[in-house]
Design a protein around this motif. Structure first.
Motif, PDB file in Angstrom:
ATOM      1  N   LEU A 237       0.827  -1.208   0.000  1.00 29.53           N
ATOM      2  CA  LEU A 237       0.000   0.000   0.000  1.00 29.53           C
ATOM      3  C   LEU A 237       0.858   1.253   0.000  1.00 29.53           C
ATOM      4  O   LEU A 237       0.463   2.287  -0.549  1.00 29.53           O
ATOM      5  CB  LEU A 237      -0.927  -0.011   1.219  1.00 29.53           C
ATOM      6  CG  LEU A 237      -1.916   1.137   1.366  1.00 29.53           C
ATOM      7  CD1 LEU A 237      -2.979   1.068   0.267  1.00 29.53           C
ATOM      8  CD2 LEU A 237      -2.579   1.104   2.744  1.00 29.53           C
ATOM      9  N   GLY A 238       2.024   1.151   0.635  1.00 26.88           N
ATOM     10  CA  GLY A 238       2.913   2.305   0.710  1.00 26.88           C
ATOM     11  C   GLY A 238       3.159   2.803   2.116  1.00 26.88           C
ATOM     12  O   GLY A 238       3.922   3.753   2.319  1.00 26.88           O
ATOM     13  N   ALA A 239       2.518   2.183   3.122  1.00 30.08           N
ATOM     14  CA  ALA A 239       2.709   2.612   4.507  1.00 30.08           C
ATOM     15  C   ALA A 239       4.142   2.347   4.944  1.00 30.08           C
ATOM     16  O   ALA A 239       4.756   1.348   4.553  1.00 30.08           O
ATOM     17  CB  ALA A 239       1.732   1.886   5.425  1.00 30.08           C
ATOM     18  N   ASP A 240       4.668   3.233   5.777  1.00 26.82           N
ATOM     19  CA  ASP A 240       6.059   3.124   6.220  1.00 26.82           C
ATOM     20  C   ASP A 240       6.186   2.456   7.584  1.00 26.82           C
ATOM     21  O   ASP A 240       7.109   1.683   7.812  1.00 26.82           O
ATOM     22  CB  ASP A 240       6.688   4.522   6.256  1.00 26.82           C
ATOM     23  CG  ASP A 240       8.189   4.478   6.418  1.00 26.82           C
ATOM     24  OD1 ASP A 240       8.821   3.530   5.918  1.00 26.82           O
ATOM     25  OD2 ASP A 240       8.747   5.398   7.049  1.00 26.82           O
ATOM     26  N   TRP A 241       5.278   2.788   8.502  1.00 32.51           N
ATOM     27  CA  TRP A 241       5.279   2.180   9.837  1.00 32.51           C
ATOM     28  C   TRP A 241       3.907   1.567  10.122  1.00 32.51           C
ATOM     29  O   TRP A 241       2.873   2.070   9.648  1.00 32.51           O
ATOM     30  CB  TRP A 241       5.557   3.215  10.925  1.00 32.51           C
ATOM     31  CG  TRP A 241       6.988   3.635  11.077  1.00 32.51           C
ATOM     32  CD1 TRP A 241       7.977   3.577  10.150  1.00 32.51           C
ATOM     33  CD2 TRP A 241       7.572   4.214  12.253  1.00 32.51           C
ATOM     34  NE1 TRP A 241       9.146   4.075  10.663  1.00 32.51           N
ATOM     35  CE2 TRP A 241       8.933   4.481  11.951  1.00 32.51           C
ATOM     36  CE3 TRP A 241       7.093   4.548  13.511  1.00 32.51           C
ATOM     37  CZ2 TRP A 241       9.811   5.051  12.877  1.00 32.51           C
ATOM     38  CZ3 TRP A 241       7.955   5.119  14.437  1.00 32.51           C
ATOM     39  CH2 TRP A 241       9.297   5.360  14.129  1.00 32.51           C
ATOM     40  N   VAL A 242       3.901   0.511  10.916  1.00 35.37           N
ATOM     41  CA  VAL A 242       2.671  -0.067  11.455  1.00 35.37           C
ATOM     42  C   VAL A 242       2.405   0.606  12.805  1.00 35.37           C
ATOM     43  O   VAL A 242       3.301   0.694  13.650  1.00 35.37           O
ATOM     44  CB  VAL A 242       2.810  -1.589  11.651  1.00 35.37           C
ATOM     45  CG1 VAL A 242       1.487  -2.179  12.126  1.00 35.37           C
ATOM     46  CG2 VAL A 242       3.265  -2.251  10.365  1.00 35.37           C
ATOM     47  N   TYR A 243       1.193   1.071  12.998  1.00 37.84           N
ATOM     48  CA  TYR A 243       0.806   1.840  14.185  1.00 37.84           C
ATOM     49  C   TYR A 243      -0.245   1.023  14.933  1.00 37.84           C
ATOM     50  O   TYR A 243      -1.333   0.777  14.418  1.00 37.84           O
ATOM     51  CB  TYR A 243       0.295   3.200  13.704  1.00 37.84           C
ATOM     52  CG  TYR A 243      -0.386   4.127  14.663  1.00 37.84           C
ATOM     53  CD1 TYR A 243      -0.263   4.041  16.038  1.00 37.84           C
ATOM     54  CD2 TYR A 243      -1.164   5.169  14.143  1.00 37.84           C
ATOM     55  CE1 TYR A 243      -0.894   4.947  16.876  1.00 37.84           C
ATOM     56  CE2 TYR A 243      -1.802   6.084  14.962  1.00 37.84           C
ATOM     57  CZ  TYR A 243      -1.662   5.966  16.332  1.00 37.84           C
ATOM     58  OH  TYR A 243      -2.308   6.873  17.146  1.00 37.84           O
ATOM     59  N   LEU A 244       0.092   0.588  16.150  1.00 40.17           N
ATOM     60  CA  LEU A 244      -0.749  -0.342  16.899  1.00 40.17           C
ATOM     61  C   LEU A 244      -1.509   0.346  18.021  1.00 40.17           C
ATOM     62  O   LEU A 244      -0.953   1.183  18.743  1.00 40.17           O
ATOM     63  CB  LEU A 244       0.118  -1.449  17.510  1.00 40.17           C
ATOM     64  CG  LEU A 244       1.058  -2.215  16.572  1.00 40.17           C
ATOM     65  CD1 LEU A 244       1.903  -3.191  17.374  1.00 40.17           C
ATOM     66  CD2 LEU A 244       0.266  -2.937  15.497  1.00 40.17           C
TER      67      LEU A 244
ATOM     68  N   LEU B  10      -5.179  -2.405  -9.406  1.00 39.88           N
ATOM     69  CA  LEU B  10      -4.638  -1.081  -9.708  1.00 39.88           C
ATOM     70  C   LEU B  10      -3.212  -1.193 -10.219  1.00 39.88           C
ATOM     71  O   LEU B  10      -2.830  -0.535 -11.197  1.00 39.88           O
ATOM     72  CB  LEU B  10      -4.666  -0.198  -8.451  1.00 39.88           C
ATOM     73  CG  LEU B  10      -6.028   0.175  -7.875  1.00 39.88           C
ATOM     74  CD1 LEU B  10      -5.854   1.066  -6.654  1.00 39.88           C
ATOM     75  CD2 LEU B  10      -6.889   0.873  -8.913  1.00 39.88           C
ATOM     76  N   ASP B  11      -2.437  -2.017  -9.534  1.00 40.06           N
ATOM     77  CA  ASP B  11      -1.036  -2.170  -9.938  1.00 40.06           C
ATOM     78  C   ASP B  11      -0.902  -2.871 -11.283  1.00 40.06           C
ATOM     79  O   ASP B  11       0.132  -2.780 -11.952  1.00 40.06           O
ATOM     80  CB  ASP B  11      -0.250  -2.927  -8.857  1.00 40.06           C
ATOM     81  CG  ASP B  11      -0.093  -2.107  -7.587  1.00 40.06           C
ATOM     82  OD1 ASP B  11      -0.274  -0.879  -7.646  1.00 40.06           O
ATOM     83  OD2 ASP B  11       0.215  -2.694  -6.535  1.00 40.06           O
ATOM     84  N   GLY B  12      -1.949  -3.576 -11.668  1.00 40.67           N
ATOM     85  CA  GLY B  12      -1.943  -4.227 -12.972  1.00 40.67           C
ATOM     86  C   GLY B  12      -2.338  -3.304 -14.105  1.00 40.67           C
ATOM     87  O   GLY B  12      -2.387  -3.719 -15.263  1.00 40.67           O
ATOM     88  N   GLY B  13      -2.673  -2.058 -13.770  1.00 44.39           N
ATOM     89  CA  GLY B  13      -2.969  -1.084 -14.814  1.00 44.39           C
ATOM     90  C   GLY B  13      -4.421  -0.681 -14.913  1.00 44.39           C
ATOM     91  O   GLY B  13      -4.771   0.160 -15.739  1.00 44.39           O
ATOM     92  N   THR B  14      -5.287  -1.261 -14.093  1.00 47.51           N
ATOM     93  CA  THR B  14      -6.706  -0.887 -14.116  1.00 47.51           C
ATOM     94  C   THR B  14      -6.884   0.495 -13.500  1.00 47.51           C
ATOM     95  O   THR B  14      -6.500   0.723 -12.341  1.00 47.51           O
ATOM     96  CB  THR B  14      -7.548  -1.902 -13.333  1.00 47.51           C
ATOM     97  OG1 THR B  14      -7.377  -3.196 -13.900  1.00 47.51           O
ATOM     98  CG2 THR B  14      -9.027  -1.512 -13.361  1.00 47.51           C
ATOM     99  N   LEU B  15      -7.454   1.413 -14.247  1.00 43.93           N
ATOM    100  CA  LEU B  15      -7.686   2.770 -13.753  1.00 43.93           C
ATOM    101  C   LEU B  15      -9.153   2.886 -13.340  1.00 43.93           C
ATOM    102  O   LEU B  15     -10.039   2.813 -14.185  1.00 43.93           O
ATOM    103  CB  LEU B  15      -7.356   3.791 -14.841  1.00 43.93           C
ATOM    104  CG  LEU B  15      -7.019   5.209 -14.381  1.00 43.93           C
ATOM    105  CD1 LEU B  15      -5.780   5.209 -13.505  1.00 43.93           C
ATOM    106  CD2 LEU B  15      -6.814   6.114 -15.597  1.00 43.93           C
ATOM    107  N   PRO B  16      -9.432   3.043 -12.034  1.00 40.63           N
ATOM    108  CA  PRO B  16     -10.827   3.046 -11.588  1.00 40.63           C
ATOM    109  C   PRO B  16     -11.549   4.331 -11.959  1.00 40.63           C
ATOM    110  O   PRO B  16     -10.931   5.373 -12.169  1.00 40.63           O
ATOM    111  CB  PRO B  16     -10.693   2.916 -10.074  1.00 40.63           C
ATOM    112  CG  PRO B  16      -9.374   3.540  -9.763  1.00 40.63           C
ATOM    113  CD  PRO B  16      -8.492   3.213 -10.926  1.00 40.63           C
TER     114      PRO B  16
END
Length: 774
Positions: free
Chosen positions: A31-38, A650-656
């Protein structure tokens, strides 16, 4: 110090443990998240979904995965190059079930001789050497006590028996009378409780982390996390409840080796985070308020004020300042009177104030407070102004207020310390948990950490605030939804549209009130806005919200004395949304009318929050539409498999299509990835100003600092934009060749048409094309 580029908040519980979180890490990385926040992970009340009722701070909760679960989560994060941020709760512990809390059990069993007596904030003298427990249905219920297996029992509640206080044949009542605690009618807690708690929650007892020994024992497990490299940063819950927040944060920095630390601090307008706080910033409520308001149409204020006045049957809209003075005073005289009376008992007899007079003056000062608390000597002027306001409002208290002021200004005086801990409690209960349910002209405005009288923020003002944020708190968190928000981000994005269409909303509300009447006009406005914001939602969810909102408002029904007739009308109104085709049609037609505008607001707010100065947080699941209402609705389970599958598309190229749920996932993932992978594009802040007919409908900024940086362009007030004929000749100037991370289209350098840039989505995230500059 390691600093996150972004965080992703997970609610850890029995149904979603640390092991589950570990399994989610690959998706979060993608997804792009850098840290997990618990959310809190220390041992809490069994079955607790939130974890803020810690019963044993010495271990990670077995229900949440235990130490093995934390190790697994940390290992998964490390393998994916991610950090870990954990929420901790220093102000209080859970005491709903005494056997589950060894500190509390020891206190009840041994009283003042307990090794944990100093850990709790108990006024033993008031209780005659006993701690008062408001657990009984009535004081007569003492006759229902039983002695079982060496313990006192009251139905399912268990309490210890002190050594030497029970002989076979003794009556349970006699045994109770010999204990270090006194069980009493729960209704007596408001005025007679003798231990500090979290707000008005008697099952959350305050602890004294200002005591070095208490701090050390309460944070031994937290310290282990950092010594063993399991955790990288902390979120501190409710520091305003502490006797010395600044001192606590210094200790915490030492304990963690200087780690990244955020505080859950609500800043009122014009208030700054105290400079002595050893923290990187807040948990983002202040950012949430700014983002919301730049997408609210100021032109709708007069019409919504008129609607509010008509619903109240008054000549003008609600006077918010007077309202919160009244609600805070009500709280100080009601559910938190025991806290006010404890303050009054700290006034030296030599000052000549009777306890009742001192309590009256203290309550009035707190009701006049414009912020949550002071941090003496920081905030001394605020305290003086509150005292002046209290004396002006109640001239009969002028002498008492003047007598109290020197005491309250002395940081070394126990009454000053406790006053600072108490004022925030009254503010939270009187404002967030009462007035926010009474001040109903536009639900977007009554969000945690927000100032409801600030209706909208113009783009120029927004830019000034962001420049200050970049200069002063560049590492502070930004957010749009949390476990505490009263309406999540996409519900508010819908509700904000009402400011653009106030007359249409007034007509819709009139129809709903006629078809499903509730005898409380302002509450009807609150409820139907929530229904519109959350629709489609289950009957159970909306009924739960409707009851909670009505009781929190306290105008027509309350938690302690529910009005059966009124609540019946509320239930009937919610049922009508599902069972009466006429009501369903009104709701669904209005949702359909505003849906495109709401989606535009949602995508715009999300992109702005993810790219503005600060460290952006994504609350669990909100990469899809997040239309939850207040807790526990906003803590529902999240289906990560569905999100993973959509992300792969999305990563496969599908543009919603714009306005669809995958479009929000697109915006979220692309913004998070750029923030993580190209941090050099987010080093500064400067407005990007549009020219042309619809310039006022564009919010734009660049995050470059000297060199070209990421550029955010977002549509604001989309209904008005459409009504005026769209973007037409509106243009912006780009300083370099830039690619839109959402569509892949390339623009610039020089003047570009906004209609072209925003032809697919109402937002664009532009990044410089490397090697090509204008």
């Amino acid at each position: 110090m390691r600093v996150p580029a972004s965080t992703y908040r997970l609610q850890i519980r029995r149904g979603f443990t640390l092991f589950d979180a570990a399994a989610t890490v690959p998706y979060l990385k993608s997804l792009g998240a850098d840290w997990v926040y618990l959310s809190p992970i220390l041992t809490a009340e069994q079955g607790s979904d939130h974890g803020y009722d810690v019963t044993d701070p010495s271990a990670v909760d077995p229900e949440r995965g235990g130490p093995e679960g934390l190790a697994a989560l940390s290992r998964a994060a490390r393998e994916h190059g991610m950090g870990v941020l954990v929420d901790i709760v220093p102000n209080h512990v859970g005491v709903a079930s005494p056997p589950q809390n060894p500190w509390w059990w020891s206190l009840l069993r041994e009283g003042r001789e307990s090794p944990y007596a100093d850990a709790f904030d108990v006024d033993w003298d008031l209780g005659g050497g006993r701690i008062r427990l408001p657990m009984l249905g009535s004081d007569d219920d003492l006759d229902k006590l039983e002695v079982v297996d060496g313990e006192l029992r009251y139905y399912d509640h268990r309490f210890p028996i002190a050594p030497g206080t029970y002989t076979e044949g003794d009556s349970p009542r006699d045994v109770h009378n010999r204990q270090h605690y006194e069980l009493m009618d729960w209704r007596r807690a408001d005025a007679e409780l003798n231990y500090r708690r979290f707000f008005a929650v008697t099952t959350l007892a305050g602890i004294r982390v200002e005591d070095p020994q208490v701090f050390e024992e309460a944070h031994a497990e937290v310290g282990r996390w950092f010594r063993e490299g399991l955790v990288d940063g902390l979120r501190v819950d409710h520091p305003d409840g502490l006797a010395d927040p600044a001192g606590y944060l210094r200790w915490l920095k030492d304990l963690t080796g200087g780690a990244y630390v955020l505080v859950e601090k609500i800043l009122e307008p014009g208030e700054s985070l105290p400079g002595e706080f050893a923290t990187e910033g807040t948990t983002g409520y202040d950012a949430l308020a700014d983002v919301d308001r730049v997408f609210v149409d100021p032109a709708g204020e007069a019409a919504l004020d008129a609607l509010d006045a008509s619903l109240r049957g008054t000549s003008g809209p609600a006077d918010y300042a007077e309202m919160i003075r009244g609600t805070k005073r009500m709280i100080a005289d009601g559910i938190l009177r025991s806290e006010v009376l404890r303050l009054a008992r700290l006034v030296p007899e030599s000052h000549g104030l009777a306890t009742e007079d001192a309590a009256d003056a203290i309550a009035e000062i707190i009701a006049s407070f414009p912020v949550y608390r002071t941090y003496l000597p920081t905030g001394a002027e605020v305290l003086k102004e509150a005292c002046e306001s209290a004396a002006a409002h109640r001239p009969d208290l002028e002498v008492a207020v003047g007598t109290l002021l020197p005491l309250l200004l002395d940081p070394a005086n126990p009454i000053a310390v406790r006053f600072q801990q108490t004022s925030g409690m009254v503010m939270a209960k009187g404002v967030e948990d009462t007035a926010f349910y009474r001040y109903t002209r536009l639900g977007t405005l009554t969000e945690v950490g927000a100032e409801p009288t600030e209706f909208a923020v113009a783009p120029d003002e927004f830019h000034q605030r962001m420049a200050r944020r970049q200069a002063e708190l560049p590492l502070s968190m930004t957010t749009l939804s949390t476990h505490d928000t009263k309406r999540s981000e996409d519900a508010r994005a819908r509700i904000s549209v009402l400011a653009e269409l106030p007359d249409e909303w007034a007509g819709t509300l009139a129809s709903l009130r006629q078809l499903a009447p509730i005898p409380d006009g302002p509450y009807e406005n609150l409820l139907w806005q929530a229904v519109i914001g959350a629709w489609p939602a289950s009957r159970e969810r909306l009924q739960g919200y409707a009851q909670k909102a009505a009781r929190e408002a306290g105008n027509s029904t309350t938690w302690t004395n529910p009005d059966v007739g009124f609540e019946s009308s509320v239930r009937a109104a919610v049922d009508a949304a599902f069972d009466d085709a006429r009501v369903t049609r009104v709701v669904e037609d209005f949702v359909a009318r505003i849906e495109a505008y709401a989606a535009s607001n949602s995508l715009a707010a999300k992109l702005v929050q993810l790219t503005m100065p600060g460290v952006p947080d994504v609350y669990q699941g909100s990469e899809f539409w997040e239309r939850s209402l207040t807790d526990p609705d906003n803590r529902r389970p999240v289906d990560y498999a569905v999100r993973q599958a959509e992300l792969e598309k999305l990563d496969g190229g599908t543009l919603p299509a714009s306005g669809t749920e995958p479009a929000k996932l697109l915006v979220t993932s692309r913004a998070l990835r750029v923030r993580r992978d190209r941090p050099e594009l987010f080093q500064g802040y400067a407005p990007v100003r549009a020219t042309g007919a619809a310039a006022g409908h564009l919010l734009g900024f660049s995050r470059g600092d000297g060199a070209p940086g990421a550029v955010t362009l977002a549509t604001r007030l989309p209904a008005g934009l459409e009504a005026a004929g769209g973007w037409r000749d509106t243009a912006v100037v780009l300083s370099a060749v830039m690619r839109d991370e959402l569509t892949g289209a390339v623009h610039g350098p020089g003047a570009v048409s906004v209609a072209d840039v925003l032809g697919t989505y109402p937002v664009a995230l532009l990044v410089p094309v490397e090697g090509e500059q204008g």
